[in-house]
Structures are given as structure tokens and as C-alpha cells.
Design a protein around this motif. Structure first.
Motif, PDB file in Angstrom:
ATOM      1  N   ASN A  39      47.159 -46.744 -27.019  1.00 31.52           N
ATOM      2  CA  ASN A  39      48.632 -46.226 -28.016  1.00 31.52           C
ATOM      3  C   ASN A  39      47.722 -46.160 -29.135  1.00 31.52           C
ATOM      4  O   ASN A  39      48.293 -45.432 -29.758  1.00 31.52           O
ATOM      5  N   PHE A  40      46.450 -46.954 -29.528  1.00 31.81           N
ATOM      6  CA  PHE A  40      45.726 -46.297 -30.940  1.00 31.81           C
ATOM      7  C   PHE A  40      45.455 -44.667 -30.594  1.00 31.81           C
ATOM      8  O   PHE A  40      45.632 -44.056 -31.984  1.00 31.81           O
ATOM      9  N   LYS A  41      45.200 -44.397 -29.163  1.00 34.23           N
ATOM     10  CA  LYS A  41      44.553 -42.612 -29.985  1.00 34.23           C
ATOM     11  C   LYS A  41      46.084 -41.108 -29.709  1.00 34.23           C
ATOM     12  O   LYS A  41      45.671 -40.682 -30.056  1.00 34.23           O
ATOM     13  N   HIS A  42      46.699 -41.935 -29.317  1.00 28.97           N
ATOM     14  CA  HIS A  42      48.253 -41.609 -28.982  1.00 28.97           C
ATOM     15  C   HIS A  42      48.809 -40.721 -30.153  1.00 28.97           C
ATOM     16  O   HIS A  42      48.219 -42.053 -31.278  1.00 28.97           O
ATOM     17  N   GLY A  43      49.077 -39.762 -30.849  1.00 32.91           N
ATOM     18  CA  GLY A  43      48.574 -39.249 -31.895  1.00 32.91           C
ATOM     19  C   GLY A  43      47.578 -38.383 -33.021  1.00 32.91           C
ATOM     20  O   GLY A  43      48.439 -37.748 -33.494  1.00 32.91           O
ATOM     21  N   LEU A  44      46.903 -38.852 -32.425  1.00 30.81           N
ATOM     22  CA  LEU A  44      45.587 -38.987 -33.305  1.00 30.81           C
ATOM     23  C   LEU A  44      44.872 -37.252 -32.886  1.00 30.81           C
ATOM     24  O   LEU A  44      44.994 -37.163 -31.614  1.00 30.81           O
ATOM     25  N   SER A  86      30.973 -38.900 -36.880  1.00 34.28           N
ATOM     26  CA  SER A  86      29.247 -38.574 -37.413  1.00 34.28           C
ATOM     27  C   SER A  86      28.578 -37.931 -38.435  1.00 34.28           C
ATOM     28  O   SER A  86      27.970 -38.440 -39.425  1.00 34.28           O
ATOM     29  N   ASN A  87      29.708 -37.370 -39.630  1.00 31.55           N
ATOM     30  CA  ASN A  87      29.761 -36.800 -40.712  1.00 31.55           C
ATOM     31  C   ASN A  87      30.972 -36.450 -41.543  1.00 31.55           C
ATOM     32  O   ASN A  87      31.894 -36.587 -40.984  1.00 31.55           O
ATOM     33  N   PRO A  88      30.990 -37.071 -43.241  1.00 34.89           N
ATOM     34  CA  PRO A  88      31.616 -37.300 -43.123  1.00 34.89           C
ATOM     35  C   PRO A  88      32.191 -35.977 -44.192  1.00 34.89           C
ATOM     36  O   PRO A  88      33.385 -36.347 -44.225  1.00 34.89           O
ATOM     37  N   GLN A  89      31.607 -34.860 -43.586  1.00 36.25           N
ATOM     38  CA  GLN A  89      32.482 -33.795 -44.254  1.00 36.25           C
ATOM     39  C   GLN A  89      33.516 -33.331 -42.880  1.00 36.25           C
ATOM     40  O   GLN A  89      34.498 -32.412 -43.485  1.00 36.25           O
ATOM     41  N   SER A  90      33.078 -33.622 -41.274  1.00 32.48           N
ATOM     42  CA  SER A  90      33.720 -32.725 -40.945  1.00 32.48           C
ATOM     43  C   SER A  90      35.520 -33.392 -40.923  1.00 32.48           C
ATOM     44  O   SER A  90      36.187 -33.461 -40.250  1.00 32.48           O
ATOM     45  N   ARG A  91      35.289 -35.171 -40.771  1.00 33.42           N
ATOM     46  CA  ARG A  91      36.965 -35.578 -41.086  1.00 33.42           C
ATOM     47  C   ARG A  91      36.885 -35.636 -38.986  1.00 33.42           C
ATOM     48  O   ARG A  91      37.942 -34.905 -39.306  1.00 33.42           O
ATOM     49  N   PHE A  92      36.406 -36.434 -38.081  1.00 33.58           N
ATOM     50  CA  PHE A  92      36.571 -35.802 -37.236  1.00 33.58           C
ATOM     51  C   PHE A  92      38.016 -36.643 -36.386  1.00 33.58           C
ATOM     52  O   PHE A  92      38.635 -35.725 -35.174  1.00 33.58           O
ATOM     53  N   PHE A  93      38.497 -37.931 -36.505  1.00 34.37           N
ATOM     54  CA  PHE A  93      39.831 -37.817 -36.469  1.00 34.37           C
ATOM     55  C   PHE A  93      40.567 -36.749 -37.235  1.00 34.37           C
ATOM     56  O   PHE A  93      40.674 -37.297 -38.373  1.00 34.37           O
ATOM     57  N   SER A 114      35.060 -45.098 -40.065  1.00 35.04           N
ATOM     58  CA  SER A 114      35.084 -44.021 -41.194  1.00 35.04           C
ATOM     59  C   SER A 114      34.915 -42.757 -40.326  1.00 35.04           C
ATOM     60  O   SER A 114      34.859 -42.259 -39.767  1.00 35.04           O
ATOM     61  N   ASN A 115      34.750 -42.561 -41.985  1.00 38.38           N
ATOM     62  CA  ASN A 115      35.046 -41.003 -41.724  1.00 38.38           C
ATOM     63  C   ASN A 115      35.788 -40.404 -40.946  1.00 38.38           C
ATOM     64  O   ASN A 115      35.566 -39.086 -40.269  1.00 38.38           O
ATOM     65  N   HIS A 116      37.018 -40.554 -41.020  1.00 33.60           N
ATOM     66  CA  HIS A 116      38.425 -39.646 -40.579  1.00 33.60           C
ATOM     67  C   HIS A 116      39.265 -39.237 -41.603  1.00 33.60           C
ATOM     68  O   HIS A 116      39.058 -39.606 -43.119  1.00 33.60           O
ATOM     69  N   ASP A 117      39.923 -38.238 -41.003  1.00 34.83           N
ATOM     70  CA  ASP A 117      41.423 -37.924 -42.307  1.00 34.83           C
ATOM     71  C   ASP A 117      42.435 -38.549 -41.427  1.00 34.83           C
ATOM     72  O   ASP A 117      43.441 -38.130 -40.804  1.00 34.83           O
ATOM     73  N   PHE A 118      43.569 -39.780 -42.293  1.00 35.56           N
ATOM     74  CA  PHE A 118      43.908 -40.719 -41.470  1.00 35.56           C
ATOM     75  C   PHE A 118      45.609 -40.328 -42.602  1.00 35.56           C
ATOM     76  O   PHE A 118      46.967 -40.834 -41.939  1.00 35.56           O
ATOM     77  N   ARG A 134      34.172 -59.479 -37.873  1.00 39.60           N
ATOM     78  CA  ARG A 134      32.172 -59.594 -38.724  1.00 39.60           C
ATOM     79  C   ARG A 134      32.388 -58.603 -40.020  1.00 39.60           C
ATOM     80  O   ARG A 134      31.519 -58.845 -41.361  1.00 39.60           O
ATOM     81  N   TYR A 135      32.778 -56.929 -39.208  1.00 40.51           N
ATOM     82  CA  TYR A 135      32.422 -55.989 -39.705  1.00 40.51           C
ATOM     83  C   TYR A 135      33.671 -54.756 -39.858  1.00 40.51           C
ATOM     84  O   TYR A 135      34.279 -54.795 -38.890  1.00 40.51           O
ATOM     85  N   LEU A 136      34.070 -55.110 -41.048  1.00 43.69           N
ATOM     86  CA  LEU A 136      35.420 -54.168 -41.163  1.00 43.69           C
ATOM     87  C   LEU A 136      35.164 -52.841 -42.549  1.00 43.69           C
ATOM     88  O   LEU A 136      34.230 -52.511 -43.302  1.00 43.69           O
ATOM     89  N   ASN A 137      35.393 -51.507 -41.558  1.00 44.75           N
ATOM     90  CA  ASN A 137      34.414 -49.954 -42.494  1.00 44.75           C
ATOM     91  C   ASN A 137      35.780 -48.917 -42.539  1.00 44.75           C
ATOM     92  O   ASN A 137      36.252 -48.470 -40.744  1.00 44.75           O
ATOM     93  N   LEU A 138      36.218 -48.857 -43.444  1.00 49.68           N
ATOM     94  CA  LEU A 138      37.169 -48.232 -43.379  1.00 49.68           C
ATOM     95  C   LEU A 138      37.251 -47.133 -44.190  1.00 49.68           C
ATOM     96  O   LEU A 138      37.913 -46.482 -44.837  1.00 49.68           O
ATOM     97  N   SER A 139      36.117 -46.537 -44.771  1.00 51.73           N
ATOM     98  CA  SER A 139      35.415 -45.890 -45.749  1.00 51.73           C
ATOM     99  C   SER A 139      35.556 -44.440 -45.683  1.00 51.73           C
ATOM    100  O   SER A 139      35.902 -44.064 -44.269  1.00 51.73           O
ATOM    101  N   ASN A 140      35.827 -43.032 -46.233  1.00 46.77           N
ATOM    102  CA  ASN A 140      35.760 -42.030 -46.394  1.00 46.77           C
ATOM    103  C   ASN A 140      36.569 -41.398 -45.063  1.00 46.77           C
ATOM    104  O   ASN A 140      37.087 -40.421 -44.591  1.00 46.77           O
TER     105      ASN A 140
END
Length: 1094
Positions: A39-44, A86-93, A114-118, A134-140
Motif C-alpha cells: 500500500n505504501f508503494k502504491h501511487g509512488l 542515493s543521489n539528493p539531486q535525483s529525488r528517486f521517489f 530521505s532524498n525523494h520528492d513527496f 530509534r532512527y527517523l530520517n525524512l530529510s530532503n
């Protein structure tokens, strides 16, 4: 022993899943969690196939084996979800992310998205339910909204990274102070504001804290002893730093990285000892050379540890640069951009370890790159943008060639004054391994040298934007196998685009991502071989002379394309209605690409669009509902200049990015749907909209509207009285409709309004006093209505920023209030065609803006546009304006005809067609910047003041149909720019001046003045006899002797000239035989030639 072995076997059986035994009984992931992941994948949009293993089939039932997922070996619960791009400029999702789908993963400990375009998705409040994190990264990743307070429930959290989400806009919730186990906190590069909550001092385990590039203010909430393990601290904002803060910093012994942005008064910094500091950034802190000297020679001596130093955006000079070059031997990165450093003589760098040097936005006027300059042997990145560099800074010498740098990989010489090809030859001889070269915004001329294809074999990025380069685009760019980005836009490059693609090997086709050839003069049709560049992310060909069809086959290979710009050519896009493109675009610009007549249905597949331009495409169709429903992520939409019809549906839709929407010049009709109020700029002019009430008053969402243009529609009825719902408005144009009734009092709630245009409606009544709250107005136009009452004095008292005031064609009465003289910035004042009476105030000389002769009036006009457009950069800086700017329509009346002002003709006063009496005040002569003055059709009396001759900028003067008497002042004839003059139908007398351009005025400029005389009226003045050319008596008395001398000299000159010319030519022919013979031969040949030709 048997119980012992039994116990051992039992333990081995239990530990089997942990140590790898019992593979036959391997535990697979839990089905409920597997479905949650699907369900998380759907729409991306997964352009890089990062989730290729996430499949819902029989061969992929174990989600624990999917990429990016780790499960607990005992319970099989998902514990790690690592989907970092892997690349902040590419914005994979790309797409609206459904984090709520992940709430079924209650045992998850590590979440990295991190590193997507939501696309502006919000961080859901229920994220606080993932209490094992313990770890949460939603950057960029382009999250928007506020930081949810529920993050404070994640008490096991060690790392929280929300940096670089440009749409996060809130205060820091104090609940973050509950995360007492937190070691890493990064909230930088957002739009966070307010004071830092004092609860942050509870984060005693914190080692890394970055709050930079936000807008914080107030006091620092830390005391001595707080955050004792901190090794990295980055802060920015308008903080009130106290002595206690210096004491707190002094006790941070582990500190190795300190960055302070936009902090003032850093005198306390020199008192702090930083024995272990390796990185120091003091940016935009108003630092002078004295600060740096005291800092580096104080007890905080860190010359043995500092490797990175950033002093950008201060007021430092060459002294600091020299001090630093003598100070540190281990400095690796030095940033000194935006200072006052002047390098007026050759420089000897002494940074043996330097890898990065940034001197951008300084003044490098020396022979910086000539023989005395020696690249540091380790220098890799050199930034010299906007340094005033010229061609002579790059002269080639034997020394410079011998000092060529094999280490230099990144060179930025953009925004300088480079013109000739010398820079290219310097590069070819002085650098060997360049990977990135920036030469944009210079004045480079001529063709692109072949040396790029021979020498620059390692080049990855080349930017030559904004120069004057000519010739064809060399095909060797396709033979540079490392080239990833080629930007040649805004030059004068020509040639056929086919040759560029067909004459290259394109060995770089697997890495080539950006091609920008826009705004050149490239011709031809787009070849299908462009599809070879299958890795393209940006294809920008706008503003050329391309022609022909663009079909599906041209675009079918571009699965990673994000930006496609083909506008402003002569292309025709021929795409089938059922085509499903392989790409998901963010930006699509197809203006003037002949998409019509039907609306392009294939756009339904582009769910990630943030910028769309399909203007001027001959679309003659209704817009389907699916299009409006997909606008959630739109940041800029332009469908203007088509023939789109029908109503826009009233749907419940949230516009996340405060978009700029241009729908003008179509045939839309009906009501304006309320969801559009979320736009920051809305241009709906020249349509058939008829209802404004529901748009303004039926609001269920927050209004972002800063600009609203509804001019030239079919709006009827009274103006709604709910303008407080759009109180962020700065530009409002409702002109040329059929609105009636009074101006509502709620319009006074628009306190940020800068432009108000209500002209050409049926509005009546008095101006509401609440409008005085609109003190930021620079333009108010209520002309061509039926407004009445006196002109309010508060206009001059409360609206002192006004530049344009137009109240023409109403029923205003009473006298001109002297308070109008407070309008020191006024450039256009039009009160014509009203019922104003009494005299013209003598205080007009206080109109300061008109008392100054403007050398370049375009500067004033640009200031007006800048003030208006500033709104949209503040409201929505992600989608800045280009040519779709606000339009200030300024008109003036001449002989009953409405004329349009050009940009250079702004300063005017028009008081015509009123009931004004008295004399024209002589103080009007102070308004030397005035371009047009119209006082016609009043009851003014007295004489024309001679001081009007001081109006040296005057181009139009209309004093017709008054009771003005006396003579025409000679001083008027001295106004060189006066091109329009009407003094007709008064009681003027005497001789009309004939000096200068007064001779060019027709009789209608003076008719209806019985006692005027002069050749313009074909009427002799007394004493002239039969002469038609007359003079003023007073001028004749003054200049009589001078004229007689003048004419005597004129006649004498004519006689001498005739005698000299005649005998100079014919004398030698008549007196000298060889000349006479040649002359007769020439005449005979000429006659023969004429006869042959006939």
C-alpha cells in the motif's frame, strides 16, 4: 549429563533462527505488514526501479527479502525500512507518500525516506504511534506543513533528521524536549520560525545539533552544563546572544564544528577557547577585519586544528585574505564570497593544503591568473563568480602553462565580463582534468572552440548560459564520454539541430542527463535520433526556430525525463489520445506548440506535474474534470490565450504549493470555484466569469491569494462584503466589469494591498473610510464609475506611498483637499471629469516625485513592478514569475480621446472637466519632472504663469476651454519636448510665439482666442502690414537689432557660397582646356548611355 545435553539441544533449537540453523523452518514476513508495504508503494513513481523487488505475486511473498527491508529473525516483524535515495539531486521517489500505510509496522526501529520528492505531503500526526523508532530520517523529501508534536512520543529516538524540506513551516514543538535519548537532531534548511523552546536543553545526550537556515529569534535556551557532549552546533537567526551564552559555549569542550549564520554582535566570540575546532562558519555576521584579527590572535587559537573556514557575506577586505594566507598551513576549505575583498595586484597564495577556495562576489581586478599565480597543488574547486574578471586576466604565458593544474576539477567563472576566446585557450593550456565548468552570464562571443572536444576529456558539466556565442553547436559534445550536463541557453547559436545529433557518437548517452539549448536561433526539425539519449532528465529546447511535428516516437525512450520545454518554437505536438508516456514529468512547457483543438487527454497520465504551460495552443474545448482534480501538486499553471470553454467545477481540493495560475484570455464562464483562492496569484481576466460571491465568501480553506485579476469579465451585482477572507491580497483588479453598488467596508481589511483597480464599473456612493487602512497602496484606480462625495482627505494622510491615483470619470465634488500634497511619491494624478470646484492648491510643489527631473523613468517604473512582484517571491519563491507580471494600465485623455501611456511617460496631472476656478498657481513651475498637464474644461482665469516654462520635461499641455487671459508666455516656447499643445477657447491675446517648435503647432491649438494673432492662425498682428510671418512686439523690441544683423550675415553667406560653388566648378572647365575636354567627353558618354538604356 543427560539433563545438560537436553538443555543444550533446547537452547540450540531456540537459537536456530538467530545463528542460521533450521533453514527449512525459515520465518517469512507477516502478511499484514507485507500488504502495508504494498500500500505504501502504491501511487509512488519509482523512476529508478528502487522497489522492483516489491511485487505482489507468488514469487515475492517474503517481504523480508525485498530491497531496503530487514526483519527480526525471531518475530519476522519489519524492523528496518531503509529507502534512502542515493543521489539528493535525483529525488528517486515522486508522488504523494502514504506514510500512514506504515503504521502497521509497529516494531519498526529504523525508517529512512530521505532524498525523494513527496510533493508537499504532510508528516502525519500518527507517526507518534511508531514508538519503537530509534532512527527517523525524512530529510530532503519535500515534506510540507508543520512538525507534528506527536514526534515527542518517540522517546527511544536517537536520530531525527528533517533537514531541507523546503515546505516545512512552523515553530519547533516543545515536545521534542521529551526525546532525552536523542543524539542527532537536524532541522536545518526549512522555514521554521519563532523562539527555541527551552525544553531543548533537556537533550543531554545530543552530539549533533543543526538548526541553521531557518528564521528563529529570541534567546538561546541553554545554560552552562547543557548539551555537554555536543561536537557539532549550527545556528542561524536573530538571536539575542547574552554573556551566559558565551559561558555555555566555552564549556563545550568536545566542539569540533561551529556554524553561526546571520548573528550580529559576535564580539564575545574571541573570549571563547576552541581547542578542537576543525570547522568554523561565521556567515552574514557583519564581521570586519578587526573581528577576524582579534579572533585569530586571541586565546581561541585554533591554527593547528582548523581545516574548514567560511566567512562569506561579511565586510572583510584584502587584509583578512592576506592574514589567512599567512596563518594556517592545514586549511583545506576557505569560503570568502560576498565580501569587500579587492585584489588589485598579483597574488601569491600560501595555502599548501587548500582544496576549495571561494572568492565569488568580490573584486578580482588584478592579473590574477597570470604568471605570478600558482595553483595550490591540491586545489580542486575554485569559485570566482561575479568577480569583475576580464579577458586580460587570462593571458597565456609560458609560466602559466608550466603551472597548469592537474588537480582542478571544478571552476566557476560565471557572471564576469569575459568576452573573447582567450578564456578558452587559457583553460585548454592551464587545466587538464576539469569536470565542471561554469562560464554562464558573461559576454563570450564567436564560435565554441574545438578544444573542448580535444582537451576536455573529463568534463561532466558545462554551463555557457547567457553569453553571445555564435555558430553551430559543435557535434563533438556527443564525443565527450563523461559529459552529463550541457547548458548552452540564451546565446546566438544557430545551425540545424539534426546535424548536432547525427554527427556524434554519443558515447555519453548512458550518463547524459541535461540538455538545454533554449533561446538560441537553432533551426530544423527534431530528429528521432534524439531518443538515443535515454537517460535524459531535462530536455529544454524552448525559444528557437524549430519546426515540424513532435510525435510519440520522439519521446518514447525518455523514461527518466522530468523537465520538457518545447515552447516558443513552430513545433506541432502530435500525440495520440491514448498514449501513455514512459515518463512522469515535473515540468512541462508546451506554449505555442499547436496542441489544439481538443484538450490533450494524455496529460491525465502525468500525476507529478508541478509546472504546466499549454498557453496559446488553439485549444477549443472544455477542460475535463480529471484535470482539475489533479492540481493538488501544481505550483504553476498557464493555460492562457486559448479558447477554453465551460465552467470550472467547484471541487474540494487542497493546493499544496500556493500555485501561480494563469487562465486569462479564454471563454471560461459561471462561478469561480472557491478552491482557487489557495493560489498565490490568480489571473482570470478576459473570460466570462459572472459570480464572485462564492469564490470569496464560501471559504473552507485558508486563502493564500496575493494577486487577483478578474478584469474584463461579466461580473454583475454588488461587490461581496467578505474581503477579510482574502486579507493577504496585494494586487486586485476588477476593472471592466458590470459591478454595482457601494464599495464594501470589508475591503479596508486588505491592509497589505498595493494595487487596487476598480475602474469602468457601475460602483456608486462614497469611498468607505476603512480604505484608509490600506496604507501600502502604490496604485488606486477607481475611474469610470459613479462614485460621489468629496475626495477624502485621508487619501493624502494615510496613503502616502501612492504612485498612481486615478479617480477620473466619477461624481466627486467639493474642493481639492490640500492633503493630496502629502503624496510625495505620486507620479500620476488623474481627477478629471468630476464636479470638483474652487481653486488648485498652491502646495502642489510638495509633490516631490514630480519635482525631480527623471533622467531614466524606466527605473521608476521598474521600482513599481518590483514592489508588486515582491509579493509572489515571498509567497511562493519556488515558482518565480517570468513574463506573466502585473500590468499597470495608465491612460490619459487628449481632445476627448483615451490614449495609452508608454513606459517612459508616467508623470502626469489631469484635473480636466471639473468646475475649478481661480488662477493657475505659479508653484506648478516647481514640477520639473511633469510630462503631461491637463487643466482643460474648467473655469480657470488669470494669465498663464511664466513659471510653466520651467517644466522642461513637459510633452503635453492642455489648458483649453477655460477663461485664461493675457499673452502666451515666451517661456513656453523654450520647452523642447512639448509635442502636444492646446490653448484653444480661452481669452488669450497678443502674438503667438514662433520660436523653436511653436511653428509646428496647428491652428486648432489656438482657435477660439479672438485676440490672438500670428501665422499659426493665418492672422496678422497689428503693425505687421501684409506680412503673415509675425513676431511678438516684446520679442521684436528685444531682438530687433539681433535679427537685422542675423539676416545681413545670412544673405552675405548665401552670396559668397553661390559665387564660390559656381566658379569653383565651372571656372576650371571654362578656363582650363584639359578639364573642358574631359568634361565634354563625360557628357557625351552619359547621353549615349541614356539613349541605349531607353
Amino acid at each position: 549429563m543427560e539433563p545438560f545435553y537436553a538443555l543444550l539441544l533446547l537452547l540450540m533449537h531456540a537459537a536456530g533462527p538467530i545463528i542460521g540453523l533450521n533453514n527449512s523452518a525459515e520465518i517469512k514476513c507477516i502478511e499484514r505488514e507485507r500488504q502495508a508495504l504494498l500500500n505504501f508503494k502504491h501511487g509512488l513513481i519509482d523512476a529508478y526501479d528502487m522497489l522492483s523487488t516489491w511485487r505482489d505475486d507468488e514469487n515475492s511473498t517474503d517481504c523480508c527479502k525485498w530491497k531496503g527491508i530487514r526483519c527480526d529473525h525471531i518475530t519476522a516483524h519489519v524492523t528496518i525500512l531503509r529507502l534512502r535515495g542515493s543521489n539528493p539531486q535525483s529525488r528517486f521517489f515522486r508522488g504523494a507518500v502514504k506514510i500512514t500505510s506504515l503504521f502497521a509496522l509497529q516494531n519498526i526501529q529504523h525508517l529512512d525516506l530521505s532524498n525523494h520528492d513527496f510533493l508537499g505531503s504532510h508528516i502525519p500526526q500518527l507517526i507518534g504511534s511508531l514508538t519503537n523508532l530509534r532512527y527517523l530520517n525524512l530529510s530532503n523529501s519535500a515534506f510540507s506543513g508543520s512538525i507534528p508534536i506527536q514526534l515527542g512520543s518517540l522517546t527511544h529516538l536517537r536520530t531525527l533528521d528533517l533537514r531541507n524540506n523546503g515546505y516545512l513551516y512552523s515553530e519547533i514543538p516543545y515536545q521534542l524536549g521529551n526525546l532525552t535519548r536523542l543524539r542527532y537532531l537536524d532541522l536545518s534548511h526549512n522555514f521554521l520560525y519563532g523562539e527555541l523552546p527551552y525544553q531543548l536543553a533537556n537533550l543531554s545526550q545530543l552530539t549533533y545539533l543543526d538548526l541553521s537556515q531557518n528564521s528563529f529569534s529570541g534567546a538561546l535556551p541553554f545554560q552552562v552544563g547543557n548539551l555537554p557532549f555536543l561536537h557539532t552546533l549550527r545556528l542561524s537567526g536573530d538571536f539575542d546572544v547574552k554573556s551566559k551564552d558565551a559561558q555555555w559555549l566555552s564549556n563545550l569542550n568536545p566542539l569540533t564544528n561551529l556554524a553561526l549564520y546571520s548573528l550580529n554582535n559576535l564580539d564575545w566570540l574571541q573570549t571563547i577557547i576552541f581547542p578542537n575546532l576543525r570547522e568554523l562558519r561565521l556567515v552574514d555576521c557583519s564581521l570586519s577585519d578587526a573581528h577576524i584579527q582579534s579572533l585569530f590572535y586571541s586565546g581561541s587559537n585554533f591554527s593547528t586544528s582548523l581545516t574548514i573556514l567560511d566567512l562569506s557575506s561579511n565586510i572583510l577586505t584584502f587584509s583578512t585574505f592576506q592574514l589567512l594566507s599567512n596563518f594556517s598551513l592545514i586549511l583545506q576549505e576557505l569560503y570568502l564570497s560576498h565580501n569587500n575583498i579587492i585584489l588589485s595586484s598579483p597574488v601569491y597564495l600560501r595555502f599548501p593544503s587548500l582544496v576549495i577556495l571561494d572568492l565569488s562576489d568580490n573584486n578580482v581586478t588584478s592579473l590574477f591568473f597570470q604568471g605570478s599565480f600558482n595553483f595550490c597543488s591540491k586545489l580542486q574547486n575554485l569559485y570566482l563568480s561575479n568577480c569583475g574578471l576580464r579577458d586580460d586576466n587570462f593571458l597565456i604565458s609560458a609560466i602559466s602553462i608550466s603551472n597548469s593544474s592537474s588537480s582542478l576539477a571544478w571552476l566557476d567563472l560565471s557572471s564576469n565580463m569575459l568576452k573573447s576566446s582567450s578564456i578558452f585557450y587559457w583553460l585548454f593550456n592551464s587545466t587538464t582534468n576539469l569536470r565542471r565548468l561554469q562560464l554562464s552570464d558573461n559576454m563570450l562571443e564567436g564560435p565554441i572552440p574545438d578544444g573542448f572536444g580535444k582537451v576536455m576529456n573529463s568534463l561532466e558539466v558545462l554551463n555557457l548560459y547567457g553569453n553571445k556565442l555564435q555558430g553551430e553547436i559543435p557535434s563533438f559534445f556527443g564525443n565527450i564520454c563523461t559529459l552529463q550536463s550541457l547548458i548552452l541557453s540564451k546565446n546566438k547559436l544557430s545551425g540545424n539541430i539534426s546535424s548536432f545529433f547525427q554527427n556524434s557518437s554519443w558515447c555519453n548517452k548512458h550518463v547524459f542527463q541535461i540538455l538545454d539549448l533554449s533561446f538560441n536561433i537553432i533551426t530544423g526539425t527534431l530528429p528521432k535520433s534524439i531518443g538515443l539519449l535515454s537517460e535524459l532528465v531535462e530536455l529544454i529546447l524552448a525559444g528557437n526556430h524549430l519546426e515540424g511535428d513532435v510525435t510519440e516516437s520522439h519521446l518514447s525512450n525518455f523514461s527518466k525525463l522530468l523537465f520538457l520545454e518545447l515552447q516558443y518554437n513552430s513545433l506541432s505536438l502530435k500525440i495520440g489520445a491514448t498514449w501513455v508516456p514512459p515518463f512522469q514529468l515535473i515540468l512541462l512547457a508546451l506554449g505555442s506548440c499547436n496542441l489544439g483543438p481538443t484538450f490533450p487527454s494524455w496529460l491525465q497520465t502525468q500525476s507529478s506535474l508541478m509546472m504546466l504551460d499549454i498557453s496559446n495552443n488553439k485549444l477549443n474545448d472544455s477542460v475535463p474534470d480529471w484535470f482539475w482534480n489533479n492540481l493538488q501538486n501544481m505550483g504553476r499553471l498557464n493555460m492562457s490565450y486559448n479558447n477554453l470553454i465551460g465552467a470550472i467545477p467547484s471541487i474540494s481540493l487542497k493546493l499544496l504549493h500556493k500555485p501561480l495560475i494563469f487562465l486569462h484570455s479564454n471563454q471560461f464562464e459561471g462561478k469561480i470555484p472557491p478552491f482557487l483562492v489557495q493560489a498565490s496569484k490568480l489571473k482570470l481576466s478576459k473570460n466570462k466569469f459572472s459570480n464572485l460571491f462564492s469564490f470569496l465568501c464560501d471559504q473552507i480553506t485558508y486563502a493564500n491569494l496575493a494577486s487577483l485579476d478578474l478584469s474584463n469579465n461579466q461580473m454583475k451585482g454588488q461587490l461581496p462584503n467578505c474581503w477579510n477572507c482574502v486579507d493577504r491580497l496585494m494586487f486586485l483588479d476588477l476593472s471592466n466589469n458590470k459591478l454595482s453598488g457601494k464599495i464594501p467596508v470589508s475591503m479596508g481589511s486588505l491592509v497589505e494591498l498595493e494595487v487596487l483597480v476598480l475602474k469602468n464599473n457601475n460602483l456608486m456612493g462614497k469611498l468607505p473610510s476603512t480604505l484608509k487602512n490600506c496604507s501600502n497602496l502604490i496604485m488606486m484606480d477607481v475611474s469610470e464609475n459613479m462614485l460621489c462625495g468629496p475626495i477624502p482627505s485621508w487619501i493624502g494622510e494615510s496613503m502616502q506611498q501612492l504612485i498612481i491615483l486615478n479617480m477620473r470619470g466619477n461624481h466627486f465634488s467639493g474642493h481639492l483637499p490640500v492633503n493630496l500634497c502629502y503624496l510625495k511619491h505620486i507620479h500620476s494624478l488623474d481627477l478629471s471629469r468630476n464636479y470638483l470646484s474652487r481653486g488648485i492648491p498652491t502646495c502642489l510643489k510638495n509633490l516631490t516625485a514630480m519635482s525631480e527631473k527623471i533622467i531614466n523613468r524606466d527605473i521608476i517604473l521598474s521600482q513599481i513592478y518590483f514592489n508588486i512582484e515582491l509579493t509572489y517571491h515571498e509567497t511562493n519563491h519556488y515558482f518565480p514569475l517570468d513574463s506573466d507580471s502585473c500590468t499597470l494600465n495608465i491612460t490619459w485623455m487628449w481632445k476627448g480621446v483615451k490614449l495609452w501611456f508608454s513606459d517612459a511617460e508616467l508623470q502626469l496631472i489631469d484635473l480636466s472637466s471639473n468646475n475649478l476656478t481661480g488662477e493657475i498657481p505659479k508653484e506648478i513651475g516647481y514640477l520639473v519632472g511633469l510630462v503631461s498637464l491637463n487643466l482643460s474644461r474648467n473655469y480657470l482665469s488669470g494669465e498663464i504663469p511664466s513659471e510653466m516654462g520651467n517644466l522642461s520635461s513637459l510633452e503635453s499641455l492642455d489648458l483649453s476651454r477655460n477663461h485664461i487671459s493675457g499673452g502666451i508666455p515666451f517661456s513656453l516656447s523654450q520647452i523642447d519636448d512639448l509635442g502636444k499643445l492646446d490653448l484653444s477657447h480661452n481669452s488669450l491675446s497678443g502674438r503667438i510665439p514662433r520660436e523653436r517648435h511653436f511653428e509646428t503647432f496647428e491652428d486648432y491649438s489656438f482657435e477660439g482666442n479672438r485676440d490672438l494673432c500670428g501665422f499659426q492662425l493665418n492672422k496678422s498682428c497689428p503693425g505687421d502690414g501684409d506680412q503673415r510671418t509675425v513676431k511678438f512686439p516684446e520679442v521684436e523690441a528685444i531682438n530687433g537689432d539681433e535679427d537685422s544683423v542675423f539676416y545681413e550675415a545670412l544673405y552675405m553667406s548665401m552670396g559668397i557660397g553661390f559665387f564660390t560653388g559656381f566658379w569653383g566648378l565651372l571656372g576650371p572647365i571654362l578656363l582650363w582646356h584639359p578639364w573642358r575636354k574631359d568634361y565634354m567627353r563625360f557628357v557625351n558618354r552619359l547621353i549615349n548611355y541614356i539613349f541605349e538604356w531607353l
